[in-house]
Write a protein that holds these residues in place. Structure first.
Motif, PDB file in Angstrom:
ATOM      1  N   GLY A 230       0.813  -1.211   0.000  1.00 34.05           N
ATOM      2  CA  GLY A 230       0.000   0.000   0.000  1.00 34.05           C
ATOM      3  C   GLY A 230       0.841   1.254   0.000  1.00 34.05           C
ATOM      4  O   GLY A 230       2.035   1.234  -0.308  1.00 34.05           O
ATOM      5  N   PHE A 231       0.213   2.366   0.361  1.00 32.47           N
ATOM      6  CA  PHE A 231       0.868   3.676   0.352  1.00 32.47           C
ATOM      7  C   PHE A 231       1.129   4.133   1.787  1.00 32.47           C
ATOM      8  O   PHE A 231       0.400   3.782   2.707  1.00 32.47           O
ATOM      9  CB  PHE A 231      -0.015   4.740  -0.318  1.00 32.47           C
ATOM     10  CG  PHE A 231      -0.865   4.231  -1.440  1.00 32.47           C
ATOM     11  CD1 PHE A 231      -0.305   3.568  -2.511  1.00 32.47           C
ATOM     12  CD2 PHE A 231      -2.239   4.413  -1.425  1.00 32.47           C
ATOM     13  CE1 PHE A 231      -1.083   3.112  -3.554  1.00 32.47           C
ATOM     14  CE2 PHE A 231      -3.043   3.948  -2.454  1.00 32.47           C
ATOM     15  CZ  PHE A 231      -2.465   3.298  -3.525  1.00 32.47           C
TER      16      PHE A 231
ATOM     17  N   ALA B 260       6.784  12.268   0.853  1.00 31.31           N
ATOM     18  CA  ALA B 260       6.353  11.793  -0.456  1.00 31.31           C
ATOM     19  C   ALA B 260       5.512  10.546  -0.221  1.00 31.31           C
ATOM     20  O   ALA B 260       5.740   9.799   0.741  1.00 31.31           O
ATOM     21  CB  ALA B 260       7.557  11.464  -1.338  1.00 31.31           C
ATOM     22  N   LEU B 261       4.529  10.312  -1.074  1.00 28.62           N
ATOM     23  CA  LEU B 261       3.681   9.130  -0.949  1.00 28.62           C
ATOM     24  C   LEU B 261       4.343   7.987  -1.704  1.00 28.62           C
ATOM     25  O   LEU B 261       4.523   8.050  -2.923  1.00 28.62           O
ATOM     26  CB  LEU B 261       2.290   9.413  -1.511  1.00 28.62           C
ATOM     27  CG  LEU B 261       1.207   8.361  -1.233  1.00 28.62           C
ATOM     28  CD1 LEU B 261       0.989   8.191   0.267  1.00 28.62           C
ATOM     29  CD2 LEU B 261      -0.100   8.757  -1.916  1.00 28.62           C
ATOM     30  N   VAL B 262       4.741   6.942  -0.979  1.00 28.26           N
ATOM     31  CA  VAL B 262       5.475   5.836  -1.585  1.00 28.26           C
ATOM     32  C   VAL B 262       4.648   4.558  -1.531  1.00 28.26           C
ATOM     33  O   VAL B 262       3.718   4.421  -0.732  1.00 28.26           O
ATOM     34  CB  VAL B 262       6.834   5.614  -0.879  1.00 28.26           C
ATOM     35  CG1 VAL B 262       7.729   6.818  -1.052  1.00 28.26           C
ATOM     36  CG2 VAL B 262       6.652   5.293   0.598  1.00 28.26           C
TER      37      VAL B 262
ATOM     38  N   GLY C  97      -2.689   3.949   3.014  1.00 29.47           N
ATOM     39  CA  GLY C  97      -3.806   3.542   2.180  1.00 29.47           C
ATOM     40  C   GLY C  97      -3.460   2.259   1.448  1.00 29.47           C
ATOM     41  O   GLY C  97      -2.309   1.803   1.459  1.00 29.47           O
ATOM     42  N   SER C  98      -4.441   1.657   0.819  1.00 23.28           N
ATOM     43  CA  SER C  98      -4.210   0.427   0.069  1.00 23.28           C
ATOM     44  C   SER C  98      -5.179   0.345  -1.094  1.00 23.28           C
ATOM     45  O   SER C  98      -6.172   1.081  -1.157  1.00 23.28           O
ATOM     46  CB  SER C  98      -4.365  -0.802   0.979  1.00 23.28           C
ATOM     47  OG  SER C  98      -5.667  -0.854   1.530  1.00 23.28           O
ATOM     48  N   ALA C  99      -4.875  -0.552  -2.012  1.00 24.23           N
ATOM     49  CA  ALA C  99      -5.714  -0.736  -3.187  1.00 24.23           C
ATOM     50  C   ALA C  99      -7.003  -1.461  -2.793  1.00 24.23           C
ATOM     51  O   ALA C  99      -7.114  -2.043  -1.711  1.00 24.23           O
ATOM     52  CB  ALA C  99      -4.965  -1.529  -4.245  1.00 24.23           C
TER      53      ALA C  99
END
Length: 474
Positions: free
Chosen positions: A110-111, A118-120, A392-394
């Motif tokens: 996820g993020f 930065a969003l990784v 977050g996640s998909a």
């Protein structure tokens, strides 16, 4: 000129890359890639494993764990890392070791926010991390895609393409890692902006718009949002966690149940935080010194973690909007570690933190560990991190076949990079070769394990129906 001959070093890490690739090829001769399609007979009762795990968990939350796992075969799979680890132990392995995630499935990629804000994209769950055969993580990841694709109703051809994409992407990324300068390997990261730019043209317009909306929403998931959702201000204007048991139970309620004063319960938690600070780098400790603890609550999280002790801790800075929410989570022994041998770690919180720092390029700046005395008087290992930091996640339940194939590719890449940092990429790459044969074997394994998971899920439903297990209703 005299040329001195040397014996090969006994430590494989001292071999040049080509030599380590040969070690991988030798391991492949002993354990051919085609063998990874096999699955053992599975003569075990999955409910026994769940009942054993329940012995060390909060009794009042075990039923909620069963209810969440009962929702679907994929939900069951998310909570069944221990069951799968037992199954994998029954199979001959490659002998090629790395640091494992231990629970590598598609929802655990996820993020999150890097220290540079930065969003990784990376692995984001390390409760079960420990050293082990590299293919255990890859098999768990591949099977998760097969199960998720079945839930979406994808046909055989579509599912095969998705699972193969995991294996091929993993092998290609590992080959690249083996040839990447070490410093570059350990600092390479996947930024969400780069990912979106890479796949934007391959996604249908509606899917691309949905992905952009999900990313935008992720940027809002921080401590301030968590406090707004989970807490309210009391008559004195101090933030306090809401009471919503069993999902969110404030410290004041737990103290009353345990016969402790609220002040005594606060003192115990404050002691945990003080010890946790010692595990951080000096500059991180300085950051935490700017906050004061104002409240805490036990919060149910995830599926497999339900029943382990997980706390959210609310800290306040000088400004009204300056809040920080930490998560303190109990760390039990990894299901990946051999049950008949001592753990490699004396402290299970340290195990989690060590594994996360090794496998992730960039980790939470407040990731740390300690031990703490619970309200029941028992001291347990814990690790702490920010509760929400753009995490977050998909959403696989909304993916179309083309989208899931792309996601499978990135999950393969992310897992390979993590394994390359935790082990030797040249040896793993030497073992895998081009990756085509390994990818085909993964399809066979994932299909067989998805069948087994569906049977295990049915066994859970039967155990609940018979009264052997009691599932909570909310």
């Amino acid at each position: 000129m005299l040329i001195q001959e040397f014996d090969l070093p006994s430590d494989p890490r001292l071999l040049p890359r080509k030599g380590r690739e040969e070690l991988g090829k030798s391991a492949r001769s002993a354990r051919p890639l085609e063998d990874h399609a096999a699955l053992g007979p599975g003569a075990r009762d999955p409910i026994d494993t769940l009942e054993r795990q329940a012995l060390s968990r909060v009794p009042g939350l075990v039923g909620l764990r069963y209810a969440r796992m009962a929702a679907s075969p994929f939900a069951f799979y998310r909570g069944a890392a221990a069951i799968m680890a037992d199954d994998l132990r029954e199979l001959p392995d490659s002998g090629v070791q790395t640091q494992l995630c231990g629970d590598a499935h598609l929802s655990n990629v996820g993020f999150y926010a890097s220290p540079e804000r930065a969003l990784v994209v990376d692995l984001n769950d390390f409760d079960e991390t420990a050293p082990g055969p590299f293919e255990w993580d890859v098999k768990r990841m591949a099977a998760s895609f097969e199960i998720a694709a079945r839930a979406r109703g994808f046909d055989d051809r579509e599912r095969i393409a998705i699972v193969e994409r995991v294996g091929r992407a993993y092998a290609a990324a590992m080959d690249t890692a083996a040839r990447t300068p070490t410093l570059e390997l350990f600092t390479a990261r996947l930024d969400i902006d780069a990912v979106m730019a890479d796949i934007g043209s391959e996604l249908p317009e509606k899917v691309s718009e949905r992905a952009e909306e999900a990313v935008t929403k992720t940027y809002r998931r921080d401590s301030r949002q968590a406090a707004e959702k989970l807490a309210v201000r009391d008559d004195d204007g101090v933030l306090r966690f809401r009471s919503d048991p069993p999902l969110l139970t404030p410290l004041r309620d737990l103290a009353e149940r345990g016969g402790l004063s609220y002040e005594a319960a606060q003192a115990r938690l404050f002691g945990v935080l003080e010890q946790y600070r010692a595990s951080l780098a000096p500059e991180r400790r300085r950051l935490l010194e700017r906050y004061r603890m104002v409240d805490a609550a036990m919060k149910v999280v995830g599926v497999g973690s339900v029943g382990t002790r997980a706390w959210v801790v609310l800290l306040q800075g000088d400004a009204k909007r300056d809040v920080l929410v930490l998560q303190a989570k109990e760390a039990q022994r990894s299901v990946v570690e051999p049950p008949d041998r001592p753990s490699e770690y004396e402290h299970q919180g340290q195990r989690v933190v060590h594994g996360q720092r090794v496998m992730q390029t960039l980790s939470d700046i407040l990731l740390g560990w300690t031990s703490g005395e619970g309200l029941d008087g028992i001291t347990r290992d814990v690790y702490l991190r920010q509760f929400r930091d753009w995490k977050g996640s998909a959403e696989p339940e909304r993916m179309e076949p083309s989208t899931m194939r792309l996601y499978a590719q990135y999950c393969g890449i992310v897992l390979a990079r993590a394994h390359a940092r935790g082990g030797d990429p040249a040896t793993i790459s030497g073992y895998l070769g081009g990756g085509k044969t390994f990818a085909r074997a993964l399809v066979g394994f994932a299909t067989a394990y998805a069948d087994r998971t569906e049977a295990d899920h049915a066994a859970l439903l039967a155990a609940i129906a018979s009264g052997r297990l009691e599932a909570a209703t909310l």
